[in-house]
Each structure stands twice: as C-alpha cells, then as structure tokens.
Write a protein that holds these residues in place. Structure first.
Motif, PDB file in Angstrom:
ATOM      1  N   MET A 292      -6.786   4.702  -7.518  1.00 26.14           N
ATOM      2  CA  MET A 292      -5.586   5.031  -6.747  1.00 26.14           C
ATOM      3  C   MET A 292      -5.822   5.013  -5.232  1.00 26.14           C
ATOM      4  N   ALA A 293      -6.959   5.576  -4.795  1.00 22.13           N
ATOM      5  CA  ALA A 293      -7.235   5.661  -3.351  1.00 22.13           C
ATOM      6  C   ALA A 293      -7.198   4.300  -2.649  1.00 22.13           C
ATOM      7  N   PRO A 294      -7.834   3.247  -3.219  1.00 19.93           N
ATOM      8  CA  PRO A 294      -7.783   1.934  -2.538  1.00 19.93           C
ATOM      9  C   PRO A 294      -6.359   1.396  -2.386  1.00 19.93           C
ATOM     10  N   LYS A 295      -5.514   1.635  -3.405  1.00 19.35           N
ATOM     11  CA  LYS A 295      -4.116   1.162  -3.325  1.00 19.35           C
ATOM     12  C   LYS A 295      -3.356   1.923  -2.241  1.00 19.35           C
ATOM     13  N   MET A 296      -3.553   3.239  -2.177  1.00 20.11           N
ATOM     14  CA  MET A 296      -2.892   4.035  -1.140  1.00 20.11           C
ATOM     15  C   MET A 296      -3.336   3.582   0.250  1.00 20.11           C
ATOM     16  N   GLN A 297      -4.628   3.316   0.358  1.00 17.67           N
ATOM     17  CA  GLN A 297      -5.196   2.863   1.631  1.00 17.67           C
ATOM     18  C   GLN A 297      -4.553   1.551   2.073  1.00 17.67           C
ATOM     19  N   LYS A 298      -4.361   0.647   1.112  1.00 22.58           N
ATOM     20  CA  LYS A 298      -3.771  -0.667   1.400  1.00 22.58           C
ATOM     21  C   LYS A 298      -2.288  -0.551   1.749  1.00 22.58           C
ATOM     22  N   TRP A 299      -1.567   0.305   1.017  1.00 21.60           N
ATOM     23  CA  TRP A 299      -0.115   0.416   1.205  1.00 21.60           C
ATOM     24  C   TRP A 299       0.274   1.237   2.430  1.00 21.60           C
ATOM     25  N   PHE A 300      -0.400   2.373   2.626  1.00 25.63           N
ATOM     26  CA  PHE A 300       0.038   3.320   3.668  1.00 25.63           C
ATOM     27  C   PHE A 300      -0.964   3.505   4.817  1.00 25.63           C
ATOM     28  N   GLY A 301      -2.192   3.028   4.643  1.00 23.07           N
ATOM     29  CA  GLY A 301      -3.217   3.251   5.657  1.00 23.07           C
ATOM     30  C   GLY A 301      -4.032   4.504   5.341  1.00 23.07           C
ATOM     31  N   THR A 302      -5.261   4.551   5.849  1.00 19.41           N
ATOM     32  CA  THR A 302      -6.185   5.652   5.536  1.00 19.41           C
ATOM     33  C   THR A 302      -5.686   6.997   6.042  1.00 19.41           C
ATOM     34  N   ILE A 303      -5.292   7.055   7.309  1.00 24.16           N
ATOM     35  CA  ILE A 303      -4.950   8.345   7.925  1.00 24.16           C
ATOM     36  C   ILE A 303      -3.697   8.949   7.309  1.00 24.16           C
ATOM     37  N   LYS A 304      -2.652   8.138   7.118  1.00 23.42           N
ATOM     38  CA  LYS A 304      -1.413   8.648   6.520  1.00 23.42           C
ATOM     39  C   LYS A 304      -1.644   9.115   5.082  1.00 23.42           C
ATOM     40  N   SER A 305      -2.410   8.340   4.317  1.00 24.78           N
ATOM     41  CA  SER A 305      -2.703   8.709   2.928  1.00 24.78           C
ATOM     42  C   SER A 305      -3.504  10.002   2.860  1.00 24.78           C
ATOM     43  N   MET A 306      -4.508  10.100   3.751  1.00 27.77           N
ATOM     44  CA  MET A 306      -5.340  11.299   3.797  1.00 27.77           C
ATOM     45  C   MET A 306      -4.511  12.540   4.137  1.00 27.77           C
ATOM     46  N   SER A 307      -3.643  12.408   5.118  1.00 27.88           N
ATOM     47  CA  SER A 307      -2.792  13.534   5.533  1.00 27.88           C
ATOM     48  C   SER A 307      -1.861  13.970   4.405  1.00 27.88           C
ATOM     49  N   ALA A 308      -1.336  12.996   3.660  1.00 22.47           N
ATOM     50  CA  ALA A 308      -0.450  13.310   2.529  1.00 22.47           C
ATOM     51  C   ALA A 308      -1.202  14.062   1.438  1.00 22.47           C
ATOM     52  N   MET A 309      -2.419  13.590   1.108  1.00 19.84           N
ATOM     53  CA  MET A 309      -3.224  14.245   0.064  1.00 19.84           C
ATOM     54  C   MET A 309      -3.612  15.668   0.463  1.00 19.84           C
ATOM     55  N   LEU A 310      -3.977  15.841   1.728  1.00 22.32           N
ATOM     56  CA  LEU A 310      -4.358  17.176   2.213  1.00 22.32           C
ATOM     57  C   LEU A 310      -3.171  18.135   2.194  1.00 22.32           C
ATOM     58  N   THR A 311      -1.990  17.630   2.580  1.00 25.55           N
ATOM     59  CA  THR A 311      -0.782  18.468   2.567  1.00 25.55           C
ATOM     60  C   THR A 311      -0.449  18.914   1.145  1.00 25.55           C
ATOM     61  N   LEU A 312      -0.516  17.983   0.189  1.00 24.17           N
ATOM     62  CA  LEU A 312      -0.244  18.312  -1.208  1.00 24.17           C
ATOM     63  C   LEU A 312      -1.279  19.289  -1.763  1.00 24.17           C
ATOM     64  N   PHE A 313      -2.539  19.128  -1.356  1.00 24.11           N
ATOM     65  CA  PHE A 313      -3.588  20.052  -1.800  1.00 24.11           C
ATOM     66  C   PHE A 313      -3.339  21.463  -1.265  1.00 24.11           C
ATOM     67  N   ALA A 314      -2.931  21.553  -0.005  1.00 21.51           N
ATOM     68  CA  ALA A 314      -2.610  22.859   0.589  1.00 21.51           C
ATOM     69  C   ALA A 314      -1.467  23.534  -0.184  1.00 21.51           C
ATOM     70  N   LEU A 315      -0.440  22.753  -0.519  1.00 23.32           N
ATOM     71  CA  LEU A 315       0.699  23.290  -1.285  1.00 23.32           C
ATOM     72  C   LEU A 315       0.258  23.752  -2.677  1.00 23.32           C
TER      73      LEU A 315
END
Length: 412
Positions: free
Chosen positions: A278-301
């Motif tokens: 999943m991570a490589p696809k997210m990286q390709k579609w949305f970029g590393t920083i945006k994907s990382m920020s989304a995952m961290l936000t969901l983890f915090a929630l």
C-alpha cells in the motif's frame, strides 16, 4: 529510421529497468540479510505478549515493566551514533554478526534472570546489539540491492513486518509455558540467523565493504541538513505514540499470552502487508509527505479512540490491529524519505535519524506506565495522540525543507 531506433531503444530500456527493479530478483547477500532481519525483529513481538506475565511473576509495577522498552530504545538511540564508526571498520558483514551475537547473549541471559532490574539492564545490552544490526541491515539491503532505493526499503520493511507479525504468535505460545520462553527463543533464533548470515553473505559485501572510515561526528554533521533533522524529530514524536501502543496496550486488553499473541499477530500482518503493497501506491498517487501526514493524523485519531474507550476491550483490540496498517504505511514512507533527504551516506543518514527516532521510543513506554499509575489508564493514549499530532504540525510547518524528497524519489 532514427525515430524507430530511438523508440525501440526506449522500449528496451524500459523493459530492462522493469527487470532490474523486480523485488524478487536480488543477490543472495540481500536475502541473507532479509531473513536475519525477520528473526531480529521477532524480538519485539516475542516479548510483547508476556509483559503482564513479567509484571506478575517478578512482582513489578506496569511502569517498571515498560522500562524493558525504555532501556532497549535508550541504548539503541545512543548506540546508533557509533554504528557508522564500527561498520566502516569491521565491514557490513561483521557488524551484522556482532549485533546478532550481542542480541543472542543478552536475550539468553534475560531468560535466565530473576529480577526486574536485572532484566531491564540486560534489555539495554540487547538494544546495543539491535542498534548494530538495525542500522547496518538497512544500509546493507539498500546498497546491495539491484532494484533501487525505494524497492530495497520495501523489502526491508517487509522483513520487519514479517518478524513483528510472526513474533507475537511464537511469543504467546512460548510465554504461555513460561515468561522466560520468548527470551530464550530469541537467543536460539539469533544463533540460526548467525549461521545463515555467516554462510550466505560474502565478507566483501558489495558496495558497503570499502567505504572510508567514518567518525563519531558524522551523524551530527548529517543532522545539520534541515530535511534530515525534520524527519528525525518527526519520527521521535511519532514513536512516542508507536511505543505507547506497543508497550502499554497489552496491560489494558485483559488477555492472556495466547490472546495477546493473536492480537499482535493481526497488527503485524497489517503492518507487513501495507508497508510492501500500500505505501508505494500512496507514495506514487499522493506523494511521500502528504501520505505520511495523512497516516500520522489517522494514527493520532486512533489513539484518541483508545483513550476514550480504554475500558471497552473490543475497541482496544480492533484499534491495535488497525494501527498496524497505519504504522506499516508510515514506516515505509518515512524511511524512504530519510534515505533521500540529504546528500550523505545512507548508513550515516540512518544512524542520525535512528538516534532521534529511538529517543521518542525510549521516553514513551515508562511515561505511559507512570501516567496510568498517577492518573488513569486512558491518559497514556491521549498523551501519545498529542505527540503524534505535534509531529504532523511539525512536518507541515517545515514542508519547504522536505518537499524535495518526492522529486528525488520519482527520479529513481
């Protein structure tokens, strides 16, 4: 005619590139490190299901037992600073083997110990071995792989995920017999890893064998690169939440060793699958920083949910398992970003980043145990969520210093 020739040439190159970047087409040395990584990272999951049992058998408080993670991560953090110095003198192979010997030795002694403070000290020694192994294994897989940085990191994260997912199942089974079982199990498995690596990995291990000797100042020099420093601090904040979940959640689930083993098996499977697929696809579609920020936000929630419904067993179990997916994605994203963050040796970048990362992992477990004792069992999860949210804010406020990692990655 020239146009046709150019077209055929481009097609051939694309085909060759695709062949080159096949994840499974790797030298034997890469697979040797891969399998050793699986066994090394079993160590985390093996111990997790027995934390409540250790507290009971050794008459220790929850915060004292969480020190098993704190001493391990604290020693790892400091030791990361010397891994480059050691590996540049011993070479990749012998640094890996030294780490394996130390893990086997201290895990074995831990299984024979009779007091919580002895066990905490021995876990520190285990952390030293793990530091030598972890920092060098990432650099080894990246440098020896023939499929590019991104795919090499996916392979590394897959090894971590497999080790972490299989570990709890084995730990729950061994721990049901005795809390000492998982410690002795790790020691035995590391002996297997030692034999495998000794046979399969050549002494002159690819590009990593002939590097110039590095100094103790190199990781600190590397952190002068703002991008690397930003990722390191982000990881320290994020790891506060990660190790709150890993070290403290077993105490509030109300499960035996087998039950905890199955929960963390589910967690580890999701971590492994998402980190690879999943991570490589997210990286390709949305970029590393945006994907990382989304995952961290969901983890915090997710940590907030665990803090609100701490006493509802099924919520905690489901949340822990789901966290595996978010952590798997984020681990691959942030590790890939670090490898492309600054123009320094990958082993040096890994050491500098890991130093900061494991500081967060050292502070969180004991803090979580103490917060629960002073206040209530919900507070550690809420505090963990706050730290993870701060990591999102921090990376967003430093976006201009880290956005280049996406363009670097796309050119690989």
């Amino acid at each position: 005619m020239a146009s046709t020739s150019k077209s055929v040439s481009a097609t051939d190159l694309a085909s060759m590139e695709k062949e080159k970047t096949s994840l499974l087409s790797q030298p034997k040395a890469v697979w040797a490190v891969f399998f050793a990584c699986i066994i090394a990272f079993m160590g985390i999951g093996l111990v997790d299901p027995i934390l409540p049992a250790i507290a009971e058998k050794l008459h220790a408080s929850h915060s004292e037992v969480t020190l098993l993670f704190t001493s391990y991560n604290a020693v790892m953090a400091v030791a990361m600073l010397i891994t480059g110095v050691i590996s540049s003198r011993l070479g990749i192979k012998w640094t890996l083997l030294s780490g394996i010997i130390l893990i086997a030795l201290f895990a074995g002694l831990g299984g024979l110990s009779n007091g919580i403070w002895t066990l905490v000290s021995l876990r520190g020694g285990w952390g030293l071995g793990n530091a030598l192994f972890v920092a060098t294994s990432l650099a080894a897989i990246v440098s020896l792989s023939n499929s590019g940085t991104a795919r090499a990191i996916i392979l590394y994260e897959a090894a971590i995920g497999l080790g972490i997912s299989v570990g709890p199942l084995l730990g729950g089974w061994l721990g049901a017999m005795s809390w000492r079982g998982p410690f002795l199990g790790v020691a035995a498995l590391m002996v297997v890893a030692f034999i495998g690596l000794s046979i399969l990995m050549p002494s002159t291990a690819g590009k990593g064998g002939a590097k110039a000797k590095t100094s103790l100042r190199d990781p600190f020099r590397a952190l002068k690169h703002r991008s690397l420093l930003v990722f390191g601090i982000t990881a320290a904040l994020y790891n506060f939440g990660f190790f709150t979940l890993l070290a403290y959640a077993p105490f509030v689930m109300g499960l035996d060793e087998h039950g905890l083993g199955f929960v963390f098996l589910g967690w580890g499977i999701l971590l492994a699958v998402t980190s690879v697929f999943m991570a490589p696809k997210m990286q390709k579609w949305f970029g590393t920083i945006k994907s990382m920020s989304a995952m961290l936000t969901l983890f915090a929630l997710l940590l907030v949910v665990m803090g609100i419904w701490t006493s509802t067993q099924w919520v905690i179990i489901v949340a822990v398992i789901l966290a595996g997916a978010l952590l798997g994605n984020n681990n691959t994203l942030i590790t890939t970003a670090v490898m492309n963050a600054a123009p320094v040796e990958r082993s040096t970048a890994s050491a500098a980043y890991s130093f900061l990362r494991f500081i967060g992992g050292a502070i969180a477990p004991y803090t979580a145990g103490k917060l629960a004792e002073i206040y209530n069992p919900s507070v550690p999860f809420i505090v963990g969520a706050a730290f993870v949210l701060v990591s999102v804010i921090f990376i967003a406020s430093n976006y201009k210093h880290v956005k280049h990692v996406d363009s670097v990655e796309s050119s690989h």
